[in-house]
Structures are given as C-alpha cells and as structure tokens.
Write a protein that holds these residues in place. Structure first.
Motif, short mmCIF file in Angstrom:
data_model
loop_
_atom_site.label_atom_id
_atom_site.label_comp_id
_atom_site.label_asym_id
_atom_site.label_seq_id
_atom_site.Cartn_x
_atom_site.Cartn_y
_atom_site.Cartn_z
N HIS A 99 0.83 -1.20 0.00
CA HIS A 99 0.00 0.00 0.00
C HIS A 99 0.87 1.25 0.00
CE1 HIS A 99 -1.91 -3.12 2.65
NE2 HIS A 99 -2.84 -3.00 1.71
N HIS A 101 1.70 4.59 1.75
CA HIS A 101 1.57 5.08 3.12
C HIS A 101 1.86 6.58 3.19
CE1 HIS A 101 1.17 1.44 5.86
NE2 HIS A 101 1.12 0.94 4.64
N ARG A 102 1.50 7.17 4.32
CA ARG A 102 1.49 8.63 4.44
C ARG A 102 2.85 9.26 4.74
NH1 ARG A 102 -1.60 10.92 8.40
NH2 ARG A 102 -1.83 12.72 7.05
N HIS A 115 -2.09 4.07 5.98
CA HIS A 115 -2.31 4.11 4.54
C HIS A 115 -2.73 5.51 4.10
CE1 HIS A 115 -3.54 -0.45 4.43
NE2 HIS A 115 -2.35 -0.25 4.96
N TYR A 116 -2.30 5.89 2.89
CA TYR A 116 -2.87 7.10 2.28
C TYR A 116 -4.33 6.78 1.93
CZ TYR A 116 -4.00 10.93 -0.74
OH TYR A 116 -4.62 12.03 -1.27
N GLN A 117 -5.24 7.67 2.31
CA GLN A 117 -6.66 7.50 1.99
C GLN A 117 -7.19 8.74 1.28
OE1 GLN A 117 -8.27 6.59 5.96
NE2 GLN A 117 -8.29 4.41 5.42
N GLU A 137 -7.87 3.65 -1.31
CA GLU A 137 -6.43 3.63 -1.05
C GLU A 137 -5.73 3.09 -2.29
OE1 GLU A 137 -6.79 2.67 3.74
OE2 GLU A 137 -6.13 1.07 2.39
N TRP A 139 -3.66 0.13 -3.42
CA TRP A 139 -3.21 -1.23 -3.09
C TRP A 139 -2.46 -1.81 -4.29
CZ3 TRP A 139 -7.25 -4.52 0.04
CH2 TRP A 139 -7.67 -3.79 1.16
#
Length: 199
Positions: A99, A101-102, A115-117, A137, A139
């Motif tokens: 994933h 990520h931030r 996770h980046y959303q 997100e 993936w």
C-alpha cells in the motif's frame, strides 16, 4: 521542466550492492503530462542498520532479502493518478500486501504511518472497510513468481494531496493490514484532486 535522475550507491551488509534512485519526468505548469512518468524511483533494499542507508528498508529479510530490488512509477492520467510497482528478489510464491503510506520510511516499521486514503477515516488507525479498501487507497498486492519477481498497478480518478503520500510498504500478507516486511520512501507528486473530489 525536466527533473534529472539521482544515483545513490547503497551498501548492504558489507556487500558491494548498488542501488539507484531516480526521479524524472516532464512537468508543465499544471503537473505531469498524461501518461508521462512524473515519478520513477528504484532502489535495492537494505536493513535499517546498513552503514549506508537506503530509501528501501527491509525489516524481514526472509521475505524481502537485502539487495532485492524495487521500482515504483507514478504517472498522471486524466483526472487522477496511476501507480505501478515492480520487484525482484522476493521470496518465491509468497503473497504480499502493498500500500501507499502517508510518511517516509524509518528504522521503525511504524514510521511510515497509516495508509494514504482519498477519503480519510476520522478514526485512526483506520479499520473501517468503508475507508480501508482498494478504491479509497492505493493497493499494489502481488504474489512473487518462481524467480522472486512481481508487479502490480493501480489507477484512481483522484490524486495525492501534497505531502500526504510518502512511501510504499510491503506487508507480510495481502489485504488491508498485516505486519510490515519492508518500506520504500517514494517522492509521490500531488495531483489536481479538486476536480475528482467534485465529481
């Protein structure tokens, strides 16, 4: 404007491994030209204790061996972003969850944050499937082939918010969560997401 590549030598546990990190693309006033790579980065994984640090960090060398390779490419597409992943040297036959990520990677596997959303779950860490899903997100799950290679891609009709997408994390298993096996810091480019948000 053309952004030049950057070459970085990466020492892996005393071995003479060489990693390459590059960022390239043709950028205009409004961002990347559709289909043109705006970000392309590649590196070889090294443990957090490596004498010369790498932007690609392995926390579990059984699944992501030192000197295994990763590449991430981000392209601008109409109204959004496409992200592709390629790897070599992984554990053959293993299924990985991956994933965006931030935060950037660090010696601590949790350094990359969540996770980046696109639509941010107000409750963090996020466990609500209304937010924790491959539509909201990025993936990039894959199963390594017999030669340890793998690839995946995702396309979304939205872009990253500035400063909120900074890495790709490889998890022990596919899906929405799992222990972190490795992390790769990626300088993702923000996209004009306001148009997608209004749609």
């Amino acid at each position: 404007m053309v952004v030049p590549g950057v070459l970085v030598r990466v020492g892996v546990g005393g071995m003479a491994a060489v990693g390459v990190v590059s960022v390239m693309g043709v950028l205009g006033a409004s961002g990347a030209v559709a289909g043109t790579p705006s970000v392309r980065v590649e590196a070889r994984f090294a443990p957090p204790t490596a004498f010369i640090p790498s932007p690609a960090v392995t926390y579990d060398q059984r699944l992501v061996p030192a000197a295994s390779w990763i590449e991430v490419v981000q392209r601008g597409v109409e109204g959004g972003t496409a992200v592709t992943l390629r790897v070599r040297g992984m554990k053959p036959g293993h299924a990985y969850g991956v994933h965006v990520h931030r935060k950037p990677c660090g010696a601590d596997p949790e350094a990359a944050g969540g996770h980046y959303q696109h639509r941010v779950d107000p409750v963090q860490p996020s466990k609500n499937p209304a937010y924790l899903n491959p539509e909201n997100e990025v993936w990039l799950d894959f199963t390594a082939g017999a030669d340890g290679s793998g690839s995946a891609g995702a396309v979304h009709g939205w872009g990253f918010r500035p400063g909120e997408a900074s890495s790709v994390v490889l998890h022990h298993e596919p899906g929405g969560a799992g222990d972190r096996a490795a992390c790769f810091t990626v300088p993702f480019e923000p996209r004009a997401h306001a148009k997608a948000d209004r749609a």
